[in-house]
Design a protein around this motif. Sequence first.
Motif, mmCIF file in Angstrom:
data_model
loop_
_atom_site.group_PDB
_atom_site.id
_atom_site.type_symbol
_atom_site.label_atom_id
_atom_site.label_comp_id
_atom_site.label_asym_id
_atom_site.label_seq_id
_atom_site.Cartn_x
_atom_site.Cartn_y
_atom_site.Cartn_z
ATOM 1 N N ASN A 173 54.478 45.913 31.110
ATOM 2 C CA ASN A 173 54.716 47.112 31.918
ATOM 3 C C ASN A 173 53.407 47.618 32.518
ATOM 4 O O ASN A 173 52.370 47.646 31.844
ATOM 5 C CB ASN A 173 55.313 48.245 31.073
ATOM 6 C CG ASN A 173 56.763 48.022 30.736
ATOM 7 O OD1 ASN A 173 57.111 47.806 29.579
ATOM 8 N ND2 ASN A 173 57.628 48.085 31.734
ATOM 9 N N VAL A 209 50.824 50.422 33.611
ATOM 10 C CA VAL A 209 50.515 51.728 33.028
ATOM 11 C C VAL A 209 49.723 52.568 34.021
ATOM 12 O O VAL A 209 48.939 52.051 34.825
ATOM 13 C CB VAL A 209 49.719 51.602 31.708
ATOM 14 C CG1 VAL A 209 50.564 50.930 30.640
ATOM 15 C CG2 VAL A 209 48.412 50.860 31.905
ATOM 16 N N GLU A 210 49.959 53.865 33.953
ATOM 17 C CA GLU A 210 49.194 54.821 34.751
ATOM 18 C C GLU A 210 48.290 55.576 33.795
ATOM 19 O O GLU A 210 48.767 56.187 32.823
ATOM 20 C CB GLU A 210 50.145 55.772 35.479
ATOM 21 C CG GLU A 210 49.454 56.653 36.503
ATOM 22 C CD GLU A 210 50.446 57.473 37.297
ATOM 23 O OE1 GLU A 210 50.855 57.029 38.395
ATOM 24 O OE2 GLU A 210 50.842 58.554 36.800
ATOM 25 N N THR A 263 43.213 59.237 38.359
ATOM 26 C CA THR A 263 44.371 58.453 37.928
ATOM 27 C C THR A 263 44.186 57.010 38.371
ATOM 28 O O THR A 263 43.805 56.736 39.514
ATOM 29 C CB THR A 263 45.672 59.015 38.516
ATOM 30 O OG1 THR A 263 45.839 60.360 38.068
ATOM 31 C CG2 THR A 263 46.870 58.191 38.062
ATOM 32 N N THR A 301 46.086 53.061 38.202
ATOM 33 C CA THR A 301 47.269 52.255 37.906
ATOM 34 C C THR A 301 46.801 50.848 37.552
ATOM 35 O O THR A 301 46.165 50.181 38.374
ATOM 36 C CB THR A 301 48.232 52.216 39.105
ATOM 37 O OG1 THR A 301 48.631 53.560 39.421
ATOM 38 C CG2 THR A 301 49.475 51.406 38.766
ATOM 39 N N CYS A 322 47.484 46.984 35.487
ATOM 40 C CA CYS A 322 48.300 45.980 34.803
ATOM 41 C C CYS A 322 47.543 45.595 33.531
ATOM 42 O O CYS A 322 46.470 44.980 33.623
ATOM 43 C CB CYS A 322 48.500 44.752 35.686
ATOM 44 S SG CYS A 322 49.329 45.077 37.251
ATOM 45 N N THR A 361 50.760 56.835 30.864
ATOM 46 C CA THR A 361 52.180 56.816 31.216
ATOM 47 C C THR A 361 52.588 55.360 31.421
ATOM 48 O O THR A 361 52.017 54.674 32.278
ATOM 49 C CB THR A 361 52.447 57.607 32.513
ATOM 50 O OG1 THR A 361 52.032 58.963 32.335
ATOM 51 C CG2 THR A 361 53.936 57.573 32.859
ATOM 52 N N LYS A 400 54.996 52.821 32.866
ATOM 53 C CA LYS A 400 55.960 52.826 33.956
ATOM 54 C C LYS A 400 57.022 51.752 33.736
ATOM 55 O O LYS A 400 56.794 50.777 33.015
ATOM 56 C CB LYS A 400 55.234 52.617 35.291
ATOM 57 C CG LYS A 400 54.137 53.654 35.545
ATOM 58 C CD LYS A 400 53.342 53.362 36.789
ATOM 59 C CE LYS A 400 54.111 53.708 38.040
ATOM 60 N NZ LYS A 400 54.342 55.154 38.189
ATOM 61 N N ALA A 401 58.168 51.933 34.387
ATOM 62 C CA ALA A 401 59.241 50.947 34.284
ATOM 63 C C ALA A 401 58.891 49.669 35.044
ATOM 64 O O ALA A 401 59.421 48.592 34.746
ATOM 65 C CB ALA A 401 60.540 51.546 34.822
ATOM 66 N N GLU A 402 57.973 49.789 35.980
ATOM 67 C CA GLU A 402 57.571 48.656 36.807
ATOM 68 C C GLU A 402 56.921 47.552 35.965
ATOM 69 O O GLU A 402 56.065 47.816 35.118
ATOM 70 C CB GLU A 402 56.578 49.136 37.866
ATOM 71 C CG GLU A 402 56.021 48.051 38.757
ATOM 72 C CD GLU A 402 54.915 48.570 39.659
ATOM 73 O OE1 GLU A 402 54.264 47.737 40.314
ATOM 74 O OE2 GLU A 402 54.689 49.802 39.691
#
Length: 225
Positions: free
Chosen positions: A51, A53-54, A66, A68, A70, A108, A110-112
């Motif tokens: 998943n 993550v942020e 912030t 993002t 992998c 966080t 993420k669903a991605e």
Amino acid sequence: LFNWLEPVLGLLKEKFGLNGTPKGTVSLAQNENLVGIGWFSILFEAIVAENVVELRYRPFGKRSKTRTVCPYQLKQYNNRWYLVGSEEANKPRLKYVVVPLDRILDVTVKAEKFEAGPTVEQIKEHFTHIVGVSLLPEGEPVKVKLKVWKPDAWYIDTKKIHWSQKMVEEENEWMMFELEVIPNEELTQQLLMYGNRCEVLEPLSLRQELYTRAQRIYELNKPYE
């Protein structure tokens, strides 16, 4: 390959009293108040589930931002944990980003999902020419030649600074070592630990760096008049 597990297995036997092992038989260094360790399990699960993550992240002396990422691997160095991953904002300059867990403010998951990441061997190859985790994309391995006086030379000989280290000469009072590494901050810190017992013969740039640091140390710590 798994010889490193021996002390861990010994600690587990002692912890749970297996085979009648008495308490206190094994002790491993661990900072119980390590900042950021609470993110370990969250990031571990994100890596396993692939998943994205942020991260809300604050570099020392700067405002938070912030990122993002992998996430691919959790890596430990010098009693600190780091997240190794990739970040679109840093491509193509950096193949991987390394984020210290102690500077993460929030995570966080993420669903991605991200596409299959690099193999363990590919990540290992990325760090193979450095000490620690700091790798600049423009860095190239160079020969580092050190003259170290005993007894410090014996410590360096038995606990190598880098896997490429080899002893090339020895006299009664000193030993000479050669390494093939990309100079970085972690290497400089390692050499500074040995103070006036270690001389950098090559490369000149690293020798100059230690000289500059030594001058600064002298200015900060010279005796009061």
